[in-house]
Design an enzyme around this catalytic site. Structure first.
Site, short mmCIF file in Angstrom:
data_model
loop_
_atom_site.label_atom_id
_atom_site.label_comp_id
_atom_site.label_asym_id
_atom_site.label_seq_id
_atom_site.Cartn_x
_atom_site.Cartn_y
_atom_site.Cartn_z
N TYR A 11 0.83 -1.20 0.00
CA TYR A 11 0.00 0.00 0.00
C TYR A 11 0.86 1.25 0.00
O TYR A 11 2.07 1.20 0.26
CB TYR A 11 -0.95 0.00 1.20
CG TYR A 11 -0.31 0.34 2.53
CD1 TYR A 11 -0.45 1.61 3.10
CD2 TYR A 11 0.45 -0.60 3.23
CE1 TYR A 11 0.14 1.93 4.32
CE2 TYR A 11 1.02 -0.29 4.46
CZ TYR A 11 0.86 0.97 5.00
OH TYR A 11 1.44 1.29 6.19
N ARG A 21 8.17 4.01 -4.76
CA ARG A 21 8.22 3.02 -3.69
C ARG A 21 7.21 1.91 -3.92
O ARG A 21 7.47 0.74 -3.61
CB ARG A 21 7.98 3.69 -2.33
CG ARG A 21 8.19 2.73 -1.15
CD ARG A 21 8.16 3.44 0.18
NE ARG A 21 6.87 4.08 0.41
CZ ARG A 21 6.61 4.86 1.46
NH1 ARG A 21 7.56 5.09 2.37
NH2 ARG A 21 5.43 5.40 1.62
N LYS A 76 6.56 -2.02 1.88
CA LYS A 76 5.39 -1.43 2.52
C LYS A 76 4.18 -2.35 2.34
O LYS A 76 3.29 -2.12 1.52
CB LYS A 76 5.11 -0.03 1.96
CG LYS A 76 4.18 0.81 2.86
CD LYS A 76 4.14 2.24 2.39
CE LYS A 76 3.19 3.09 3.21
NZ LYS A 76 3.65 3.29 4.59
N GLU A 91 12.28 2.44 14.26
CA GLU A 91 11.39 3.50 13.77
C GLU A 91 10.13 3.50 14.61
O GLU A 91 10.00 2.73 15.57
CB GLU A 91 11.05 3.26 12.30
CG GLU A 91 10.41 1.91 12.02
CD GLU A 91 10.30 1.60 10.54
OE1 GLU A 91 10.39 2.51 9.71
OE2 GLU A 91 10.09 0.41 10.21
#
Length: 283
Positions: free
Chosen positions: A33, A52, A147, A179
């Site tokens: 996504y 990406r 992702k 992160e």
């Protein structure tokens, strides 16, 4: 009628949107996504998100079902149909529909879904006050640079943070911060921005890339390296970046007040720059 959403070539009311129960995105989290911010009815960092997306699909051996021009047209049409001035456009691509099997099919037709969300981005209340984060062990899979929609553990971590009176969690592995649950993490010490270097350990943030580029252009010192929880607690400033938050100051880490407990000058300046530059380049 509610929102208009995009499902496999059709714009339909959200109440009429349907995806098969045999879709591998539903059964196996076999999907990727992207989330693109919208300011003044325009798309922010759109090319970066498409790049990406292509990388994520390639890493999972999935076909990119739409070219860049088509994806731009769909995003713009959803913004228009929903009258979206400020908020987000969510895009999800799954491998497609097939009977449940761990071995994925080579000939499935990808499922493509997009929808919009209204959200205050430029004038976010939290940007003025800063957020609080706590540390949580990082137990995610090893390919965080892709992702994917495998978001259960980040969701659980965010809920743990909220149960501890914080807004979000910073994830820690082998003694170092990776992160946030849905964002990249930064500290500032002696006027130097410190953030984890790119690898399989973190998402290659599109907002991260833009913010670091703007910082370098303005001669701000940057160290791309892992930092420890102790370094974070002792930082002069801290912040996160993401498409859904832009630059968001962090004022408390694991109970330790950062700086004077208010958003710091580096984070405030970078947020201002990011907003200015994004409005100039948005499409």
């Amino acid at each position: 009628m509610g929102r208009i959403v995009y499902v496999n070539g059709r714009y339909v009311p959200e109440s009429a949107a349907r995806v098969s129960v045999f879709d591998r995105g539903f059964l196996m989290s076999d999907a990727v996504y992207e989330v693109t911010a919208v300011l003044d009815g325009k798309l922010v960092d759109f090319d970066g998100h498409l790049e990406r997306l292509a990388r994520s699909l390639g890493e999972l051996d999935m076909e990119n079902p739409l070219d860049s021009a088509s994806l731009l047209e769909i995003h713009r049409e959803l913004v228009r149909l929903n009258g979206l001035d400020e908020g987000l456009v969510y895009l999800q691509v799954t491998r497609g529909v097939a009977d449940r099997d761990f071995a994925y099919p080579q000939d499935a037709t990808p499922t493509v879904v997009l929808f919009t969300q209204v959200k205050s981005l430029a004038e976010s209340e939290q940007a003025g006050t800063g957020i609080r984060v706590v540390f949580v062990d990082d137990l995610r899979w090893g390919r965080r640079d892709i992702k994917t929609v495998q978001l259960l553990y980040p969701s659980m971590s965010k809920m743990e943070a909220k149960s501890r009176g914080a807004d979000d969690a910073w994830l820690v592995q082998d003694g170092f911060v990776t992160e946030g649950t849905s964002n990249n993490a930064y500290i500032v010490k002696d006027d130097t921005i410190i953030t984890r270097e790119l690898s399989n350990d973190i998402l290659h943030g599109i907002t991260r890339a833009a913010v670091l580029r703007y910082a370098r252009e303005r001669q701000v010192r940057i160290e791309e390296r892992a930092f420890t929880p102790d370094e974070a607690r002792a930082a002069d400033e801290a912040f996160i970046t993401a498409a859904s938050t832009f630059v968001m100051p962090v004022v408390s880490i694991d109970g330790a007040t950062i700086g004077d407990g208010k958003p710091g000058p580096v984070a405030r300046r970078l947020r201002k720059i990011y907003l200015e530059e994004s409005r100039k380049s948005a499409v």
